[in-house]
Design a protein around this motif. Sequence first.
Motif, PDB file in Angstrom:
ATOM      1  N   ARG A  13       0.874  -1.186   0.000  1.00  0.00           N
ATOM      2  CA  ARG A  13       0.000   0.000   0.000  1.00  0.00           C
ATOM      3  C   ARG A  13       0.903   1.224   0.000  1.00  0.00           C
ATOM      4  NH1 ARG A  13      -2.707  -3.423  -0.810  1.00  0.00           N
ATOM      5  NH2 ARG A  13      -4.501  -4.344   0.205  1.00  0.00           N
ATOM      6  N   CYS A  14       0.696   2.132  -0.932  1.00  0.00           N
ATOM      7  CA  CYS A  14       1.500   3.360  -0.973  1.00  0.00           C
ATOM      8  C   CYS A  14       1.269   4.157   0.315  1.00  0.00           C
ATOM      9  CB  CYS A  14       1.092   4.188  -2.193  1.00  0.00           C
ATOM     10  SG  CYS A  14       1.836   5.825  -2.208  1.00  0.00           S
ATOM     11  N   THR A  15       2.342   4.691   0.914  1.00  0.00           N
ATOM     12  CA  THR A  15       2.190   5.449   2.161  1.00  0.00           C
ATOM     13  C   THR A  15       1.975   6.946   1.901  1.00  0.00           C
ATOM     14  OG1 THR A  15       4.594   5.604   2.320  1.00  0.00           O
ATOM     15  CG2 THR A  15       3.541   3.808   3.548  1.00  0.00           C
ATOM     16  N   ASP A  18       3.239  10.255   3.858  1.00  0.00           N
ATOM     17  CA  ASP A  18       4.130   9.799   4.945  1.00  0.00           C
ATOM     18  C   ASP A  18       5.381   9.112   4.420  1.00  0.00           C
ATOM     19  OD1 ASP A  18       2.392  10.678   6.881  1.00  0.00           O
ATOM     20  OD2 ASP A  18       1.225   8.808   6.842  1.00  0.00           O
ATOM     21  N   CYS A  19       5.517   9.022   3.117  1.00  0.00           N
ATOM     22  CA  CYS A  19       6.639   8.282   2.527  1.00  0.00           C
ATOM     23  C   CYS A  19       7.975   8.954   2.889  1.00  0.00           C
ATOM     24  CB  CYS A  19       6.469   8.266   1.010  1.00  0.00           C
ATOM     25  SG  CYS A  19       7.782   7.368   0.194  1.00  0.00           S
ATOM     26  N   THR A  20       8.970   8.143   3.259  1.00  0.00           N
ATOM     27  CA  THR A  20      10.276   8.696   3.672  1.00  0.00           C
ATOM     28  C   THR A  20      11.132   9.122   2.474  1.00  0.00           C
ATOM     29  OG1 THR A  20      11.174   6.464   3.722  1.00  0.00           O
ATOM     30  CG2 THR A  20      10.447   7.397   5.830  1.00  0.00           C
ATOM     31  N   ASN A  22       9.878   9.842  -1.271  1.00  0.00           N
ATOM     32  CA  ASN A  22       8.839   9.806  -2.280  1.00  0.00           C
ATOM     33  C   ASN A  22       9.376   9.541  -3.691  1.00  0.00           C
ATOM     34  OD1 ASN A  22       6.732  11.062  -4.079  1.00  0.00           O
ATOM     35  ND2 ASN A  22       5.758  11.144  -2.081  1.00  0.00           N
ATOM     36  N   CYS A  23       8.592   8.842  -4.515  1.00  0.00           N
ATOM     37  CA  CYS A  23       9.071   8.472  -5.855  1.00  0.00           C
ATOM     38  C   CYS A  23       9.211   9.683  -6.782  1.00  0.00           C
ATOM     39  CB  CYS A  23       8.178   7.411  -6.484  1.00  0.00           C
ATOM     40  SG  CYS A  23       6.431   7.609  -6.167  1.00  0.00           S
ATOM     41  N   CYS A  24       8.816  10.866  -6.332  1.00  0.00           N
ATOM     42  CA  CYS A  24       8.974  12.077  -7.148  1.00  0.00           C
ATOM     43  C   CYS A  24      10.372  12.669  -6.991  1.00  0.00           C
ATOM     44  CB  CYS A  24       7.949  13.126  -6.734  1.00  0.00           C
ATOM     45  SG  CYS A  24       6.288  12.470  -6.601  1.00  0.00           S
ATOM     46  N   ALA A 115      13.030   0.345  -5.212  1.00  0.00           N
ATOM     47  CA  ALA A 115      13.293   1.783  -5.213  1.00  0.00           C
ATOM     48  C   ALA A 115      12.208   2.547  -4.460  1.00  0.00           C
ATOM     49  CB  ALA A 115      13.396   2.295  -6.644  1.00  0.00           C
ATOM     50  N   CYS A 116      11.189   1.858  -4.019  1.00  0.00           N
ATOM     51  CA  CYS A 116      10.139   2.458  -3.182  1.00  0.00           C
ATOM     52  C   CYS A 116      10.408   2.018  -1.735  1.00  0.00           C
ATOM     53  CB  CYS A 116       8.777   1.967  -3.657  1.00  0.00           C
ATOM     54  SG  CYS A 116       7.485   2.026  -2.397  1.00  0.00           S
ATOM     55  N   PRO A 117      10.490   2.968  -0.779  1.00  0.00           N
ATOM     56  CA  PRO A 117      10.821   2.572   0.597  1.00  0.00           C
ATOM     57  C   PRO A 117       9.811   1.606   1.214  1.00  0.00           C
ATOM     58  CG  PRO A 117      10.623   4.970   0.416  1.00  0.00           C
ATOM     59  CD  PRO A 117      10.357   4.420  -0.941  1.00  0.00           C
TER      60      PRO A 117
HETATM   61  S1  SF4 Z   1       7.916   5.743  -3.170  1.00  0.00           S
HETATM   62 FE1  SF4 Z   1       6.038   6.416  -4.137  1.00  0.00          FE
HETATM   63  S2  SF4 Z   1       4.811   4.546  -4.357  1.00  0.00           S
HETATM   64 FE2  SF4 Z   1       6.385   4.114  -2.826  1.00  0.00          FE
HETATM   65  S3  SF4 Z   1       5.360   4.571  -0.863  1.00  0.00           S
HETATM   66 FE3  SF4 Z   1       6.525   6.379  -1.508  1.00  0.00          FE
HETATM   67  S4  SF4 Z   1       5.002   7.675  -2.560  1.00  0.00           S
HETATM   68 FE4  SF4 Z   1       4.157   5.563  -2.458  1.00  0.00          FE
END
Ligand code: SF4
Length: 356
Positions: A13-15, A18-20, A22-24, A115-117
């Motif tokens: 599940r994408c966080t 709160d993501c540590t 982020n994929c951006c 590559a996604c935490p």
């Molecule tokens: S890297 Fe992107 S897809 Fe993965 S949890 Fe973070 S925001 Fe979601």
Amino acid sequence: MLIKRISILNEFRCTGADCTFNCCRGWKVPIDHDMYMKYLNEKGFFGTLLRCSIEKKDELVAFRSTLHGCPFWGFDHLCTMQKKHGTEYMPAICIQFPRQLYNLAFFCEETLYLACPEAARLFLMRAFENKPFEFTVCEGHVSYKVNTTNDDREFLDYLLKSRDELVSVLKNGARFDSLAIVQYGRDAQNACLAQSPLPSPLEYTSKEQYQINIDKMNTLFYNGFYHPSLRTLSPFLYKLCKKYIRRFGLFRQTNSSVGNKKLTALKESLYEKIPGLDNLLNRYYEYYLYTDFLDTFEDYSFSKHLLYGIAKAHMLWLFLALYAEHKKQLSTDEIAKVIAVYERRAPQIEDALKQL
Ligand code: SF4
């Protein structure tokens, strides 16, 4: 279509905000051709904004990198494009990530990019609890395209069997960097070229390790992985790279033995912070086999793919160790973040492999 889905993908599940990591951030976000055409034809202020946010270099069309990451990454850590326009204007990669969708025409495999935490955290939970990575199998329709031009089903079946055997070799105590794996890769590749019977990984028993000393580490580091542009692209990784340059840059052409001692000492210090480090690296390589080994179906490059995984796992401990300096322990979330940041850059070491 038969769809094989790796266990941790079902748990993902994408966080979101709160993501540590982020994929951006940390890499360029490529834009697929269909979406690029849509952006070029979009009218009004939004269209102008889209076109100002794109850069085209050689064949790659991507969003411009800013100090902040993707220009559409909001201060609330969410995608402003998704919030305002839904997924309709998002590049395919943003919708798909971190799912790796691999259509081999005979079946599909769906895994998660580390590559996604959050994907890396799920991987770590399995690794630390010593649980297997299993594939669930179902039938369904897929919208993603076939990724291969090869239609040799017999060879694909051989690769599937070979992958299972490589995993069982690891489970039976071989290290991820055992020479047995390297020798198997070389022989399998030669057998392909000579069109002779392909060997089984189970036939290889060498306990020796494929050594990555300071010279090889420097080769991997300086030939593609490190680039000054990381300063803006991935400041977190850039800081770790700078640490490496300060500690080991001096040994680039001189005094390898002092460099090797320092490298060994750095790894020793990591064992104190991650006692199950060897098991973690073996599981990382095992997961790599699940996500990348079938690429051999396209290019028959056993050696390249098996060696890339070994080099990748070696560089991972290096970056974990650099991050862990001056820390007593590393939490699972911290390890997951380092893995995610590192994974975004790791493909750049592929070119350096030729020089090993
Ligand atoms: S890297 Fe992107 S897809 Fe993965 S949890 Fe973070 S925001 Fe979601």
